[in-house]
Design an enzyme around this catalytic site. Structure first.
Site, PDB file in Angstrom:
ATOM      1  N   PHE A 149       0.852  -1.133   0.004  1.00 61.13           N
ATOM      2  CA  PHE A 149       0.044   0.088  -0.007  1.00 61.13           C
ATOM      3  C   PHE A 149       0.841   1.275  -0.042  1.00 61.13           C
ATOM      4  O   PHE A 149       0.219   2.226  -0.367  1.00 61.13           O
ATOM      5  CB  PHE A 149      -0.868   0.034   1.070  1.00 61.13           C
ATOM      6  N   LYS A 173      -1.323  -6.858  -9.216  1.00 65.42           N
ATOM      7  CA  LYS A 173      -2.272  -7.005  -8.182  1.00 65.42           C
ATOM      8  C   LYS A 173      -1.783  -6.084  -7.253  1.00 65.42           C
ATOM      9  O   LYS A 173      -1.025  -6.384  -6.224  1.00 65.42           O
ATOM     10  CB  LYS A 173      -2.283  -8.377  -7.725  1.00 65.42           C
ATOM     11  N   GLU A 176      -5.073  -3.691  -1.888  1.00 70.17           N
ATOM     12  CA  GLU A 176      -6.430  -3.477  -1.677  1.00 70.17           C
ATOM     13  C   GLU A 176      -6.621  -2.328  -1.097  1.00 70.17           C
ATOM     14  O   GLU A 176      -7.865  -1.780  -0.973  1.00 70.17           O
ATOM     15  CB  GLU A 176      -7.254  -4.801  -1.241  1.00 70.17           C
ATOM     16  N   ARG A 177      -5.661  -1.563  -0.288  1.00 74.65           N
ATOM     17  CA  ARG A 177      -5.888  -0.368   0.364  1.00 74.65           C
ATOM     18  C   ARG A 177      -6.026   0.969  -0.285  1.00 74.65           C
ATOM     19  O   ARG A 177      -6.919   1.702  -0.201  1.00 74.65           O
ATOM     20  CB  ARG A 177      -4.897  -0.148   1.394  1.00 74.65           C
ATOM     21  N   SER A 226       5.255  -7.027   3.233  1.00 77.20           N
ATOM     22  CA  SER A 226       5.878  -7.535   4.397  1.00 77.20           C
ATOM     23  C   SER A 226       6.844  -8.810   4.254  1.00 77.20           C
ATOM     24  O   SER A 226       6.610  -9.532   3.552  1.00 77.20           O
ATOM     25  CB  SER A 226       5.006  -7.617   5.513  1.00 77.20           C
ATOM     26  N   CYS A 281       9.559   2.020   3.316  1.00 75.81           N
ATOM     27  CA  CYS A 281      10.381   0.658   3.590  1.00 75.81           C
ATOM     28  C   CYS A 281      11.919   1.260   3.953  1.00 75.81           C
ATOM     29  O   CYS A 281      12.731   0.657   4.368  1.00 75.81           O
ATOM     30  CB  CYS A 281      10.556  -0.367   2.750  1.00 75.81           C
ATOM     31  N   GLU A 383       9.505  -4.189  12.817  1.00 72.45           N
ATOM     32  CA  GLU A 383       9.384  -3.102  11.972  1.00 72.45           C
ATOM     33  C   GLU A 383       7.946  -2.435  12.463  1.00 72.45           C
ATOM     34  O   GLU A 383       7.150  -3.192  12.493  1.00 72.45           O
ATOM     35  CB  GLU A 383       8.900  -3.572  10.510  1.00 72.45           C
TER      36      GLU A 383
END
Ligand code: NAD
Length: 498
Positions: A149, A173, A176-177, A226, A281, A383
């Site tokens: 996201f 793909k 979805e957020r 992640s 990240c 994290e």
């Protein structure tokens, strides 16, 4: 209510699964769209359209493929304001930060405009008597990308730009957020001249990812997200005979040597720790001052700046940072801050009770600063992915170096110093993929490659740069003997170049 479906064969299509998820405005907590989650039917439709279009696209000469990207870059620049607002409206980050997200992807599209040069093979004349040998790079066929996201502009472009420039069809793909920007990018690629079917966008969750990972027509998988999911995607892709590059989480340290310019280091920490609410990240989440005096001075300078952070919705152009992405993220980050306090770290700036008038249901967390963090605490090991900076005090350079060396993650790291010898030693010895020397977020530019080490990355080829051309193509090596033929008959010993 806005309904978001999929983008297959150059067209918007509604989903058929009946399963949906919500897309929120993170600043208000309101649901602003319903997203259709793909079933196998959408994945198969995307694969079929990709299969039909890919051979002709691969046979299109590389200059023509590059021209689509020249035009696409132009369209991104023309539409930058609208694209950045679309991104911010679902992600929550400031509009200027969203422009940075898109521009970092745009730069990869500029890089792949050089595909005629980048995809040239190798040739050896006279490798043996009348023998020439050459290697060519051919597209994998159909590639797929699964993205997180936090960079819905940059990361899809990291993947689809080199994949498509190399002659592949690509199935994206996205998270979805925040799915709207990736779909808009696919529309603009069509406007730039890309044939339908070469870039499809499938929205969905684990079920869509599993459908992609097990589809026999998809040859290569690029994943960013992640670490537990990166590990899963890497293993599943490999078991299904696909090449995979999978990038995971991070815990980036910044070492501040006693000779560093402290004001410069503090500014760097503010941007790298709290920009995008720490949801990067490459965010710096651990500051390692060397020596007690450096630590005390650093903390003293950080506190007022963290307290003065301007936090707001993306519509506030004065905001330094926005909310977190979801309610769950807000709860998780607050829980980790609580654990830091319980485990004995000193919370010198506490942003847990931050509330913004008019946005009480938004997913905001104020900037937090921990001092005296120890390596066995959860806030150090995990994290956090929020606006939380941990200070771990080190006695000397070797102790400081030891911290990122021993950490599970190995994405990025930085050292702030005026000492060239220390900087050089650090860059050489550290077991981490991306190093900053007086640079807090050392994200390599498009023509170099991006990737971490240890639990931050699975697979051997990085994102963008020449690595990406290798990842999205297969090598074929031809050994040709002209024109004499095999006059002497069969040879039964292993051929060598005499
Ligand atoms: P995530 O792992 O939750 O999701 C990433 C993608 O995987 C999404 O498309 C999601 O739909 C899919 N997914 C989620 N759960 C899945 C499951 N069980 N099975 C299969 N697919 C699944 O990550 P996120 O929260 O979107 O992004 C944040 C994470 O991404 C952070 O850990 C961050 O460090 C990392 N990240 C890494 C890099 C890098 O280059 N190393 C860059 C950006 C973000």
């Amino acid at each position: 209510m806005k309904e978001i479906g999929h983008f297959i064969n150059g067209k918007h299509v509604a989903g058929t699964s009946g399963r949906t998820s919500n897309v929120y405005n993170p600043a208000t907590g309101e649901v602003q769209a319903t997203l259709s989650l793909a079933s196998d039917a959408e994945i198969l439709a995307a694969v079929e359209s990709a299969k039909a279009a890919q051979p002709k696209w691969a046979a299109t000469n590389p200059q023509r493929r590059a021209r689509v990207f020249f035009k696409f870059v132009d369209l991104l620049n023309q539409n930058m304001d609208e694209l950045a607002v679309l991104l911010s409206s679902e992600h929550g980050k400031t509009v200027e930060d969203s422009k940075g997200d898109i521009i970092r992807g745009l730069e990869v599209c500029e890089f792949v405009c050089g595909i005629p040069h980048l995809s040239k093979g190798e040739f050896t004349e006279g490798a043996g008597p009348a023998i020439d040998m050459y290697s060519i790079r051919q597209p994998v066929g159909i590639g797929a990308g699964i993205t997180p996201f936090n960079f819905p502009g940059m990361i899809p472009m990291w993947m689809f730009a080199p994949a498509i420039a190399c002659g592949n069809a690509f199935i994206l793909k996205p998270s979805e957020r925040d799915p709207s920007l990736p779909i808009r990018l696919a529309e603009l690629m069509i406007e730039a001249g890309l044939p339908a079917g070469i870039l499809n966008v499938i929205n969905g969750d684990k079920s869509a990812v599993d459908g992609i990972l097990t589809n026999p027509d998809i040859g290569a998988i690029s994943f960013v997200g992640s670490t537990p999911i990166a590990r899963y995607v890497y293993g599943t892709a490999a078991m299904n005979g696909k090449r995979a590059q999978c990038f995971g989480g991070a815990k980036n340290h910044m070492i501040i040597m006693p000779d560093a310019d402290l004001d410069q280091a503090v500014s760097a920490l503010m941007g790298a720790g709290y920009g995008s609410a720490g949801e990067r990240c490459m965010a710096v989440s651990v500051a390692v001052p060397v020596g007690e005096e450096t630590a005390n001075r650093l903390i003293e300078k950080l506190i007022p700046q963290i307290e003065a952070l301007k936090i707001g919705p993306y519509t506030d152009d004065k905001a330094d940072m926005g909310p977190l992405i979801t309610k769950e993220a807000q709860t998780r980050v607050s829980g980790l801050i609580d654990s830091g306090v319980e485990q004995g770290a000193k919370l010198v700036v506490d942003g847990r009770n931050f509330k913004l008038q008019g946005y009480e249901d938004g997913y905001f967390v104020g900037g937090c600063l921990f001092d005296h963090v120890k390596t066995d605490m959860d806030i150090y090991k995990q994290e956090i992915f929020g606006p939380v900076l941990s200070v771990v005090r080190a006695k000397n350079y070797e102790d400081a170096l030891d911290l990122p060396m021993k950490h599970e993650y190995g994405n990025g790291v930085a050292i702030f110093t005026r000492d060239g010898d220390a900087a050089r030693d650090f860059a050489s010895r550290i077991n981490i993929g991306m190093i900053g020397i007086n640079v807090p977020i050392p994200v390599p530019l498009a023509y170099h490659s991006f990737g971490g080490w240890k639990a931050s990355s699975f697979g051997d080829l990085n994102q963008h740069g020449t690595d990406s051309i290798k990842f999205w193509t297969k090598t074929k090596t031809v050994t040709a003997r002209w024109p004499s033929g095999i006059k002497t008959g069969a040879e039964f010993v292993m051929p060598t170049m005499k």
